[in-house]
Design an enzyme around this catalytic site. Structure first.
Site, mmCIF file in Angstrom:
data_model
loop_
_atom_site.group_PDB
_atom_site.id
_atom_site.type_symbol
_atom_site.label_atom_id
_atom_site.label_comp_id
_atom_site.label_asym_id
_atom_site.label_seq_id
_atom_site.Cartn_x
_atom_site.Cartn_y
_atom_site.Cartn_z
ATOM 1 N N HIS A 1 0.687 -1.403 -0.700
ATOM 2 C CA HIS A 1 -0.367 0.450 -0.095
ATOM 3 C C HIS A 1 0.479 1.643 0.228
ATOM 4 O O HIS A 1 0.438 2.347 -1.266
ATOM 5 C CB HIS A 1 -1.393 0.238 1.463
ATOM 6 N N TYR B 1 1.786 5.062 -2.872
ATOM 7 C CA TYR B 1 2.412 6.461 -1.918
ATOM 8 C C TYR B 1 3.373 6.805 -2.524
ATOM 9 O O TYR B 1 4.074 8.125 -2.820
ATOM 10 C CB TYR B 1 1.883 7.342 -0.789
ATOM 11 N N ARG C 1 -11.130 -9.306 -11.960
ATOM 12 C CA ARG C 1 -10.089 -9.177 -12.572
ATOM 13 C C ARG C 1 -9.105 -10.172 -12.787
ATOM 14 O O ARG C 1 -8.853 -11.477 -12.526
ATOM 15 C CB ARG C 1 -9.371 -8.371 -11.499
ATOM 16 N N ARG C 2 -7.975 -10.200 -13.485
ATOM 17 C CA ARG C 2 -7.104 -11.121 -14.275
ATOM 18 C C ARG C 2 -7.223 -12.611 -14.661
ATOM 19 O O ARG C 2 -7.491 -13.611 -14.195
ATOM 20 C CB ARG C 2 -6.339 -11.423 -12.553
ATOM 21 N N HIS D 1 -9.719 0.990 -11.294
ATOM 22 C CA HIS D 1 -8.993 1.998 -10.251
ATOM 23 C C HIS D 1 -7.553 2.407 -9.875
ATOM 24 O O HIS D 1 -7.289 3.645 -10.611
ATOM 25 C CB HIS D 1 -9.659 1.733 -8.909
ATOM 26 N N PHE D 2 -6.706 1.202 -11.000
ATOM 27 C CA PHE D 2 -5.403 1.860 -10.446
ATOM 28 C C PHE D 2 -4.887 2.438 -12.060
ATOM 29 O O PHE D 2 -4.409 2.666 -11.909
ATOM 30 C CB PHE D 2 -4.655 0.580 -9.882
ATOM 31 N N HIS D 3 -5.736 2.441 -12.953
ATOM 32 C CA HIS D 3 -5.021 2.813 -14.507
ATOM 33 C C HIS D 3 -5.711 3.846 -14.440
ATOM 34 O O HIS D 3 -5.029 4.686 -15.136
ATOM 35 C CB HIS D 3 -5.636 1.789 -14.990
HETATM 36 FE FE1 HAS Z 1 -5.440 2.775 -3.842
HETATM 37 C C1 HAS Z 1 -6.048 -0.633 -5.122
HETATM 38 C C2 HAS Z 1 -7.631 2.467 -1.912
HETATM 39 C C3 HAS Z 1 -4.856 5.433 -3.893
HETATM 40 C C4 HAS Z 1 -2.592 2.308 -6.271
HETATM 41 N N1 HAS Z 1 -4.423 0.642 -5.486
HETATM 42 C C5 HAS Z 1 -5.535 -0.396 -5.946
HETATM 43 C C6 HAS Z 1 -4.312 -1.189 -6.685
HETATM 44 C C7 HAS Z 1 -3.562 0.344 -6.654
HETATM 45 C C8 HAS Z 1 -3.917 1.044 -6.409
HETATM 46 C C9 HAS Z 1 -2.595 -0.627 -7.447
HETATM 47 O O1 HAS Z 1 -8.872 0.695 0.261
HETATM 48 C C10 HAS Z 1 -4.241 -3.012 -6.663
HETATM 49 C C11 HAS Z 1 -3.417 -3.289 -5.651
HETATM 50 C C12 HAS Z 1 -3.797 -4.172 -6.678
HETATM 51 O O2 HAS Z 1 -3.216 -4.865 -7.578
HETATM 52 O O3 HAS Z 1 -4.408 -5.956 -5.888
HETATM 53 N N2 HAS Z 1 -6.763 4.144 -2.909
HETATM 54 C C13 HAS Z 1 -7.179 3.779 -2.240
HETATM 55 C C14 HAS Z 1 -7.515 5.103 -1.284
HETATM 56 C C15 HAS Z 1 -6.520 6.000 -2.673
HETATM 57 C C16 HAS Z 1 -6.592 5.530 -3.893
HETATM 58 C C17 HAS Z 1 -7.983 5.424 -0.220
HETATM 59 N N3 HAS Z 1 -4.449 3.731 -5.188
HETATM 60 C C18 HAS Z 1 -4.699 5.378 -4.488
HETATM 61 C C19 HAS Z 1 -2.838 5.608 -5.282
HETATM 62 C C20 HAS Z 1 -2.424 4.416 -6.283
HETATM 63 C C21 HAS Z 1 -3.504 3.441 -6.288
HETATM 64 C C22 HAS Z 1 -2.724 7.421 -5.471
HETATM 65 C C23 HAS Z 1 -1.332 4.463 -7.129
HETATM 66 C C24 HAS Z 1 -0.661 5.635 -7.383
HETATM 67 N N4 HAS Z 1 -6.869 0.732 -3.378
HETATM 68 C C25 HAS Z 1 -8.177 1.485 -1.839
HETATM 69 C C26 HAS Z 1 -8.385 -0.362 -2.160
HETATM 70 C C27 HAS Z 1 -7.522 -0.768 -2.287
HETATM 71 C C28 HAS Z 1 -7.276 -0.091 -3.727
HETATM 72 C C29 HAS Z 1 -8.804 -0.598 -0.494
HETATM 73 C C30 HAS Z 1 -8.220 -2.075 -2.635
HETATM 74 C C31 HAS Z 1 -8.792 -2.586 -3.334
HETATM 75 C C32 HAS Z 1 -9.250 -4.767 -3.314
HETATM 76 O O4 HAS Z 1 -9.829 -4.994 -2.533
HETATM 77 O O5 HAS Z 1 -7.860 -5.154 -3.384
HETATM 78 C C33 HAS Z 1 -6.877 6.950 -1.945
HETATM 79 O O6 HAS Z 1 -5.252 7.667 -1.305
HETATM 80 C C34 HAS Z 1 -7.326 8.179 -2.947
HETATM 81 C C35 HAS Z 1 -7.883 10.159 -2.018
HETATM 82 C C36 HAS Z 1 -7.123 10.230 -3.917
HETATM 83 C C37 HAS Z 1 -7.447 11.966 -3.398
HETATM 84 C C38 HAS Z 1 -8.193 12.742 -5.131
HETATM 85 C C39 HAS Z 1 -7.812 14.036 -4.467
HETATM 86 C C40 HAS Z 1 -7.242 14.643 -6.099
HETATM 87 C C41 HAS Z 1 -6.686 15.468 -6.117
HETATM 88 C C42 HAS Z 1 -6.185 16.314 -7.867
HETATM 89 C C43 HAS Z 1 -7.249 17.998 -7.488
HETATM 90 C C44 HAS Z 1 -7.230 18.128 -8.745
HETATM 91 C C45 HAS Z 1 -8.386 18.908 -9.722
HETATM 92 C C46 HAS Z 1 -8.099 19.072 -11.120
HETATM 93 C C47 HAS Z 1 -9.783 18.375 -8.947
HETATM 94 C C48 HAS Z 1 -8.978 12.460 -2.649
HETATM 95 C C49 HAS Z 1 -5.216 15.544 -5.445
HETATM 96 C C50 HAS Z 1 -9.089 21.030 -11.279
HETATM 97 C C51 HAS Z 1 -8.900 20.730 -12.702
HETATM 98 C C52 HAS Z 1 -8.378 21.837 -13.043
HETATM 99 C C53 HAS Z 1 -8.578 22.152 -14.746
HETATM 100 C C54 HAS Z 1 -7.765 23.279 -12.449
#
Ligand code: HAS
Length: 553
Positions: free
Chosen positions: A230, A234, A444-445, A381-383
């Site tokens: 996990h 980050y 998946r997979r 999600h992860f893409h």
């Molecule tokens: Fe995740 C599974 C929960 C973030 C990657 N995640 C995965 C897997 C990967 C991955 C690779 O709780 C699969 C692993 C596997 O192979 O089994 N993930 C989260 C949560 C967050 C999160 C709560 N994940 C990431 C990030 C990753 C990533 C970052 C890669 C870089 N994830 C999970 C959970 C699983 C999971 C479970 C397990 C699922 C399962 O059952 O297998 C949070 O950190 C996300 C917080 C993000 C935000 C978004 C903030 C937005 C921002 C941009 C703002 C800009 C804007 C544009 C709106 C709150 C900062 C403005 C526009 C203008 C024009 C100015």
């Protein structure tokens, strides 16, 4: 505060060469890994090339999927990040590496590890997917290779930390420049979180895959894997945040809205990134429920620094949009530098991340996770996250970094702008298809084309087409990216491109608690001990080293 004195001017030649080598390997890995993407997408929509590809050595969907996951998620990211963070730190501190040999040694160890792991992957001896869960078993040198990649990245990190220590000695009491600060937090986070995978491989997997012990405990191995797995996300994300906070406001013509808030969000990542691994194991037996619950709460806590980031970065960009003449509630958005490929790619990556963050929240919820776990939703999600928030940001960074390091002008600026947009559109279609499939229960997979044919799951049809079409669009975007990179590297046109460095909106003295490593590090260690200690103890007490290795491919 330290009195300003004339700063020495360094060319950072060694660091530039070192970073270029990291980037070269990263892009080669991404290029090979990406070849399998459209194959998988097209297979899902019923067009399979796997039988024909056996003639050229690709034995199965799973061999391709393993190469895709390892090269894209592990190798591209780790090589890019170690090179990028090294460079950003030295530039930001204005201090060359004190022991550059250490960085070179780290890089060479990483390359040796990569070669060692690549051989069994290419020979279809280690088609264990990027999570390499036991009891699937590859040859021992595959695991050794991956270990060396991590060890090499540690050594590169030590080189950065040594340089920081020397800078600190010379600049007692000075505030660490923001981008160096963000990079150092990422390096330290990596050193802490990889202890899990180090223990998994060195203590459990290597002796077992070498035949020194006959069995392994798959549950303990998975737990140690996710201890690292996990926070790994980050480690991927924070270098993009270094750029979103530290560089993009400058590219947008703005300023960083709040530097203290930005620093706080990095500290919170250091504090909260590790003790969350059980949210990948909600469905696993053998993990005490109370610990799954604790990790669920902490997962919602680590959502918070990303929300701070969303607020702070968008406010910083708004300052830029308004400085460029933008008016009205949202009118400033069109005055952002959309003609700058580096900026555009990263802004599109951010928009996609907002959606990826929401699907992350669904994953994090214990109840909803039981609906989406192990379905196509998860790669959806992860893409969005590592496949776009991170990868498209790194591509955007490369649009200034490669010219900066080589002194050559970026080739095909317009192509590069289009590349970001094509990726954005392709990814929205592709990941929408995967999320939808997940909700329909598609695993998946799995070769979904074969599954659709055999089980007549016609409701998957449109979603699988979206995955195939989106995958091909992404591939087109990737080809444009590689052409721009290669043409730039070979270009004869020179250019002087500076590293963008955003100024804060207000110059303020950082409070001590935002500068002092000790409470945050102690807090991080205590949280890890509380969130993992008893659960690991229970797994060790009930240790069952009984499972033999399986080669099911
Ligand atoms: Fe995740 C599974 C929960 C973030 C990657 N995640 C995965 C897997 C990967 C991955 C690779 O709780 C699969 C692993 C596997 O192979 O089994 N993930 C989260 C949560 C967050 C999160 C709560 N994940 C990431 C990030 C990753 C990533 C970052 C890669 C870089 N994830 C999970 C959970 C699983 C999971 C479970 C397990 C699922 C399962 O059952 O297998 C949070 O950190 C996300 C917080 C993000 C935000 C978004 C903030 C937005 C921002 C941009 C703002 C800009 C804007 C544009 C709106 C709150 C900062 C403005 C526009 C203008 C024009 C100015």
């Amino acid at each position: 505060m330290v009195a300003t004195k004339a700063q020495p001017v360094y060319e950072f030649k060694t660091e530039k060469t070192l970073t270029l080598w990291h980037i070269f390997i990263a892009i080669v890995a991404l290029t090979i890994g990406t070849l399998f993407g459209p194959l998988q997408g097209l297979e899902h929509m019923g067009i399979s090339f796997y039988p024909q590809l056996q003639a050229v050595g690709l034995q199965s969907y799973y061999q391709g999927l393993t190469l895709h996951g390892i090269l894209n998620a592990l190798v591209w990211t780790t090589f890019f990040i170690t090179g990028f963070l090294t460079y950003v730190t030295v530039k930001s501190l204005n201090k060359p590496l004190v022991v550059p040999q250490l960085s070179w040694a780290g890089f060479i160890i990483m390359v040796i590890g990569l070669v060692l792991a690549a051989i069994p992957l290419l020979l279809n001896l280690a088609s264990v997917l990027y999570t390499f869960y036991p009891p699937l078993q590859g040859p021992w040198y595959f695991y050794l290779g991956l270990t060396l990649v991590v060890v090499g990245s540690w050594v590169c990190g030590w080189s950065v930390l040594t340089t920081y220590a020397a800078w600190r000695k010379e600049n007692k009491g000075a505030t660490t420049p923001f981008m160096a600060f963000g990079s150092l937090i990422t390096v330290v986070l990596w050193q802490i979180c990889t202890l899990g995978i180090a223990a998994e491989v060195l203590v459990l997997i290597l002796p077992w895959s070498m035949g020194l012990v006959s069995g392994i405990d798959p549950q303990l191995a998975r737990t140690l894997f996710w201890f690292t797995g996990h926070p790994l996300v980050y480690f991927w994300l924070l270098p993009a945040y270094v750029s979103w906070y530290g560089m993009m406001p400058k590219q947008a013509g703005g300023r960083l809205f709040s530097e203290p808030l930005a620093r706080l969000s990095f500290w919170l990542f250091l504090l909260l990134s590790v003790p969350l691994g059980f949210h990948h194991q909600y469905a696993d037996p053998g993990v005490p429920e109370a610990y799954k619950f604790l990790h669920a709460i902490l997962t919602y806590a680590v959502f918070f620094p990303s929300m701070l980031t969303a607020f702070n970065v968008v406010a910083s960009l708004e300052i830029g949009g308004r400085a460029n003449g933008g008016k009205g509630l949202l009118g400033w958005i069109k005055n952002l530098p959309w003609g700058d490929p580096s900026y555009t790619a990263q802004n599109l990556a951010m928009i996609v991340f907002a959606i990826g963050g929401i699907s992350g929240l669904v994953n994090a919820s214990y109840d909803l996770n039981l609906v989406v776990h192990n379905t196509a939703w998860v790669p959806g999600h992860f893409h969005l996250t590592v496949g776009t928030a991170v990868t498209l940001s790194f591509m955007g960074i490369l649009y200034w970094l490669l010219p900066h390091l080589t002194g050559k002008a970026l080739w095909g600026r317009k192509w590069a702008v289009w590349q970001g947009w094509i990726w954005f559109v392709g990814m929205l279609i592709f990941s929408r298809g995967l999320h939808w499939l997940g909700l329909l229960g598609a695993p998946r997979r799995t070769m979904l084309g074969v599954a659709t044919e055999n089980y007549g799951t016609s409701e998957w049809r449109l979603a699988t087409i979206m995955v195939g079409v989106g995958g091909v669009i992404l591939f087109v975007s990737f080809i444009v990216f590689v052409v721009v990179m290669v043409k730039t590297a070979l270009s004869k046109e020179s250019a002087k491109v500076e590293m963008p460095v955003a100024e804060p909106l207000k110059t303020e003295v950082m409070p001590n608690w935002l500068q002092n490593w000790t409470p945050w590090l102690v807090g991080a260690v205590v949280l890890v001990v509380v969130a993992y200690g008893p659960a690991l103890f229970e797994l060790l007490v009930n240790l069952k080293m009984v499972s033999p290795g399986f080669q099911v491919w």
